[in-house]
Every structure is written in C-alpha cells, then in structure tokens.
Design a protein around this motif. Structure first.
Motif, short mmCIF file in Angstrom:
data_model
loop_
_atom_site.label_atom_id
_atom_site.label_comp_id
_atom_site.label_asym_id
_atom_site.label_seq_id
_atom_site.Cartn_x
_atom_site.Cartn_y
_atom_site.Cartn_z
N LEU A 1 0.72 -1.14 0.01
CA LEU A 1 -0.14 0.02 -0.01
C LEU A 1 0.66 1.22 0.14
N ALA B 1 -5.07 0.88 -6.19
CA ALA B 1 -5.12 0.18 -5.04
C ALA B 1 -6.26 0.40 -3.97
N GLY C 1 -7.86 -5.25 -1.93
CA GLY C 1 -6.69 -4.32 -0.99
C GLY C 1 -6.76 -5.12 0.42
#
Length: 263
Positions: free
Chosen positions: A126, A139, A227
């Motif tokens: 991330l 993302a 995610g």
C-alpha cells in the motif's frame, strides 16, 4: 515497520519446484502433492522487494493456499511489466515496497488491468509508487511514507503499531466474507492512510493504532482489485481466517468466486 531498503531483492526458493519457467522467475508449486490439474489452478505472480520478510514462513503460507499455481518474481519487481506480450498470469499480488515504475511499466501495467488481470495489493505494498498518484486510485488506499499533498490538502506520514487486532466481518454478504465470523489476529496495523471513495470495505479492525479499513474490494477499469492491509509476518499468515481471506480475495479478483465457497 515500513522499510524502503533492499529494493530489487532476489528471492530464490527451491522447495516445491514444479517446473522451470521463463528466465527471471522462480516457480513455486501451490500443491505439494504435485497434482496433475495444474492448468486449472489460478496462476499467481507475487512481487517482492524493498522490504524484508520471513522467506520460509512466506513459502509455507503460499503452499497452504489451495487452487493456486504461484511463483515469486525474481529481480526488481516492476520488471515483470517490461514485456507483457506473453504474460501468463491471472493475478498479480503486490507484496513489494517500491517506487520508480517507468512510463513503459506503467503503460503495460494499466494494459494488464484493462485486460482483466486481477490485482491484490497486500500490506506494505500500500506504500508502493509514492510518486505516482494513480496508484492510490488503483489500490484503493495509500500508506504515506512521508507527508504529502492529496487533492489540495496536506497529509501527514502514516504510522504503524503492533498487537492483537480484533477483526470484524463488516460485509457478510460478499462472496469473500460470506460464512466468516469475527476473529483476532497478531499483526502490524497501519494508521493515517488515505482511502478512495467507492471502495467496498469487507473487514474492519479494532486497535488503537489501526485504521478501520482492513480488507476491501473495488474495480479499476476492467480489473478487480483486493486491498488487504493485514499480514505482517508468520504470526498473521498462520491464522486460518487470514488465509481464508487471502485465498478468497485471489479467487475473486480472478473471477473464480461467484458464490460462497464450501466451508
């Protein structure tokens, strides 16, 4: 902790080799028993580099996930996008921590997503592509390695913690989380991240140093994206609920999870 060292780290894992593939990759078999139905498995490439991790525990984790033919990309992570003319994977799992994607790599990466290749952005990934704002949109969230600006507003550096995180199944109706119950996990939570509008949050976390968003889904163009903020080390990886979420997340981004999997 987030660490930007060790970029382009070469990972060579010899156990469980199923066959030799193209130069620049190391094959990992998802089925230690060597089943003959490899062609039916989801082909997963895992990008690493820029952050240390327990390689043996990592291999144990991936060998425990059913239905996957997986391999760790050998070399600088984004070189997987240098030439996609014979790209053979169904799903890209980002577990690297890297910026510096070239214009060609960005173009090819976006082409793969437009071709419905699934994407999993996992844990410290991330924090990828700090210098490319589009990556947060891909993302669904971003860990900020340094203070910056987002949509005209200043954003502070993100943070981490460690301890027991109480996980809540926030969306029990999605195929990834159907039939699952709340659980606890020893992990490294993140805080102070930013998240995109429109993500569908499946799992939330309860910890003083954790953002609520733990696992989420979205689409980017034609691609499905999962995610997954959880998963610092083998303590988390060995958790059955963690493994179930990872497996189902991969199945979902690959378009193979239309309904609740068998328990």
């Amino acid at each position: 902790m987030i660490d930007r060292t060790r970029f382009g780290r070469t990972i060579v894992l010899a156990a469980g080799l199923a066959c030799a593939l193209a130069v620049g990759t190391t094959v990992q078999a998802a089925d230690g028993a060597g089943e003959a139905k490899t062609a039916e498995k989801i082909k997963v490439v895992i990008l690493v580099g820029g952050h240390g991790y327990d390689e043996r525990g990592f291999e144990t984790l991936w060998n425990s996930l059913d239905g996957l033919a997986w391999e760790v990309w050998k070399g600088a992570p984004y070189t997987v996008f240098d030439d996609i003319s014979q790209f053979k994977y169904d799903v890209i799992v980002m577990y690297n921590l890297s910026s510096g994607m070239t214009d060609t790599q960005k173009k090819n990466f976006l082409t793969l997503l437009d071709n419905e290749i699934g994407l999993v952005v996992w844990h410290h990934a991330l924090a990828n592509c700090q210098d490319w704002p589009e990556f947060e949109k891909i993302a669904g969230g971003k860990f900020w390695l340094a203070p910056g600006e987002r949509n005209g507003a200043q954003v502070p550096r993100s943070g981490t913690g460690f301890g027991t995180v109480k996980m809540r199944i926030e969306d029990p109706n999605h195929p990834i989380t159907q039939g699952m119950t709340d659980f606890e996990i020893e992990d490294e939570p993140y805080n102070g991240q930013t998240f995109c509008d429109g993500i569908r949050v499946l799992v939330t976390g309860d910890h003083p140093r954790s953002d609520k968003q733990i696992a989420w889904i979205q689409t980017y163009g034609k691609a499905r994206v999962f995610g997954y903020q959880s998963g610092h080390d083998a303590k988390a990886w060995s958790n059955p609920s963690f493994q179930k979420l990872m497996t189902r997340g991969i199945l979902w981004v690959a378009g193979r999870l239309a309904k609740e999997p068998a328990q």
